[in-house]
Design an enzyme around this catalytic site. Structure first.
Site, PDB file in Angstrom:
ATOM      1  CE  LYS A  97      -9.399   2.533   3.031  1.00 22.73           C
ATOM      2  NZ  LYS A  97      -8.279   1.883   2.408  1.00 22.73           N
ATOM      3  CD  GLU A 119     -13.008   1.588  10.179  1.00 22.53           C
ATOM      4  OE1 GLU A 119     -13.626   2.454  10.833  1.00 22.53           O
ATOM      5  OE2 GLU A 119     -12.988   1.573   8.926  1.00 22.53           O
ATOM      6  CB  SER A 386      -6.902   1.700  -4.527  1.00 26.49           C
ATOM      7  OG  SER A 386      -6.039   0.615  -4.239  1.00 26.49           O
TER       8      SER A 386
HETATM    9  C1  LIG Z   1      -8.058   0.511   2.248  1.00 24.79           C
HETATM   10  C2  LIG Z   1      -7.490   0.265   0.927  1.00 24.79           C
HETATM   11  C3  LIG Z   1      -8.074  -0.644   0.027  1.00 24.79           C
HETATM   12  C4  LIG Z   1      -9.246  -1.516   0.382  1.00 24.79           C
HETATM   13  O1  LIG Z   1     -10.409  -0.863   0.745  1.00 24.79           O
HETATM   14  P1  LIG Z   1     -11.654  -0.742  -0.211  1.00 24.79           P
HETATM   15  O2  LIG Z   1     -12.697  -0.161   0.651  1.00 24.79           O
HETATM   16  O3  LIG Z   1     -11.996  -2.098  -0.697  1.00 24.79           O
HETATM   17  O4  LIG Z   1     -11.269   0.158  -1.320  1.00 24.79           O
HETATM   18  C5  LIG Z   1      -7.532  -0.756  -1.226  1.00 24.79           C
HETATM   19  N1  LIG Z   1      -6.455  -0.047  -1.599  1.00 24.79           N
HETATM   20  C6  LIG Z   1      -5.852   0.822  -0.764  1.00 24.79           C
HETATM   21  C7  LIG Z   1      -4.659   1.570  -1.231  1.00 24.79           C
HETATM   22  C8  LIG Z   1      -6.342   1.006   0.526  1.00 24.79           C
HETATM   23  O5  LIG Z   1      -5.740   1.871   1.339  1.00 24.79           O
END
Ligand SMILES: *Cc1c(COP(=O)(O)O)cnc(C)c1O
Length: 407
Positions: A97, A119, A386
């Site tokens: 993020k 948000e 992610s």
């Molecule tokens: C917010 C988040 C997501 C989902 O958001 P995307 O916009 O689909 O990437 C996925 N993995 C993590 C670790 C997150 O914090």
């Protein structure tokens, strides 16, 4: 697929359309702000000074490039394709993020707007935003549904420690959709002084494009890294899909490589029954939600349905419009993992590789667990890790260890 011409660089068009998806469905009062933002972004994109400042901070403050790690033990265990993890979990604040939050705060600085709102669902976007707001000395207000505040209490504390104000949202289902509504309401009222840092590849133009561009570095690095390691492109890319920002960031630089399959994994919750999941491509339909036309979960009357996922970050009724487009033309594919499958994969990665993933990420891992054994040992998978699972420890401990931990 050979009949489809793909030109990712040409999308979206000037009005934010990805084919029939996307666009900008916004109230009159926000028109000027969106026009200003689009213009500022186009200028910034072409400005070497902006790009240099962003690149410098991504390197020294955020921690890029992230490693592409060969998961040797997990690969052996699954007995098929070689699995590589793109380690976005190692970034400052613990998830992808911050790539976007950083890019957008530099834009806010250009726009001369000293107040930031955002948000948040799982709280990772809220933490990333609170972090860059602190770094640049901006006032910061984060909107978060009260259900999410409970399941992600650690991140609520982090945001407050970083100096942000966290405003709980009590409307509706008290999760991400309602938090977005409150942030939009705030923006309408305070648009002259405030920039809204939207957290995923969602919402009205230019957000889906801008957020994608700020995350594109994930795929750019992964492409270079896998070519160095394997001397060829990967066979499969896998990422979890909430709004779709981490997935689009990984996928985008590979879209023209016809031999690279791409699979997005949505939240299957308790299974594909109405109100029990957030897998928009499983029984969803075309509609408009929060500024964009896309694939979403709604009933016959167009009412947005309730969603459920063990991971707050995937628990949203609409998917980013660019995913809807590539899904329609057959370039990207989507599947889902249930809560139980995600928790299972969460435990596996923790105990086999010593990496505790975010529950969102665990959905992508659950699919890797299914698909890797069906692939050849000479094939490769790149999965976007992610985020890390620190924020999910209390929840995972409850489900996997039967222990209650209070933060
Ligand atoms: C917010 C988040 C997501 C989902 O958001 P995307 O916009 O689909 O990437 C996925 N993995 C993590 C670790 C997150 O914090």
């Amino acid at each position: 697929m050979s009949t489809i011409t793909i030109n990712p660089a040409a999308l979206p068009d000037a009005r934010g359309h990805f084919g029939t998806f996307g666009g900008a469905f916004i109230p009159e009062t926000l028109m000027t702000a969106f026009e200003e933002l689009t213009a500022a972004y186009e200028q910034a994109k072409a400005d070497p000074a902006f790009q240099a400042e962003l690149a410098g901070l991504l390197k020294d403050y955020v921690g890029r490039p992230t490693p592409l790690y060969f998961a040797e033990r997990w690969t052996e265990r699954l007995g098929g394709a070689r699995i590589y993890l793109k380690r976005e979990d190692l970034l400052h604040t613990g998830a992808h993020k911050i790539n976007n939050a950083l890019g957008q705060i530099l834009l806010a600085k250009r726009l001369g707007k000293p107040r930031i709102i955002a948000e948040t669902g799982a709280g990772q976007h809220g933490v990333a935003t609170a972090t860059v707001a602190a770094r640049f000395g901006f006032d910061c207000v984060i909107y978060m549904g009260e259900v999410d505040m409970q399941r992600q209490a650690l991140n609520v504390a982090r945001m407050r420690l970083l100096g942000a104000e966290v405003r709980g949202v009590t409307a509706g289902q008290r999760t991400l959709k309602e938090a977005v509504n409150e942030a939009l309401r705030d923006w309408v009222t305070n648009v002259r002084t405030t920039h809204y840092i939207l957290g995923s590849a969602l919402g009205a133009h230019p957000f889906p494009m801008m957020v994608r561009d700020f995350h594109r570095i994930i795929g750019v690095e992964a492409r270079r890294q896998i070519l160095e390691r394997e001397e060829r492109l990967p066979d499969l890319l896998v990422a979890c899909v909430g709004g779709g920002s981490n997935a689009m960031g990984l996928f985008h630089p590979f879209l023209e490589d016809a031999g690279v399959r791409m699979v997005g994994v949505e939240a299957g919750g308790h299974g594909i029954k109405r109100g029990e999941h957030a897998a928009r491509f499983q029984g969803g339909k075309l509609g408009v939600l929060q500024g964009t036309k896309t694939w979403l979960l709604a009933d016959a009357d167009g009412q947005i349905e309730l969603t459920h996922s063990v991971s707050a970050g995937l628990d949203y009724a609409a998917v980013g419009p660019e995913h809807a487009y590539y899904h329609e033309i057959g370039r990207t594919e989507y599947t889902y993992a249930t809560d139980d499958e995600a928790l299972d994969a969460f435990r596996d990665l923790s105990q086999i590789e010593g990496i505790i993933p975010a529950l969102e990420t665990a959905h992508a891992l659950a699919y890797v667990k299914k698909v890797a054994p069906t692939m050849g040992r000479d094939q490769t998978i790149v999965v976007n890790l992610s985020g890390r699972g620190d924020k999910d420890v209390a929840q995972a401990a409850r489900f996997l260890l039967g222990e209650e931990i209070k933060f």
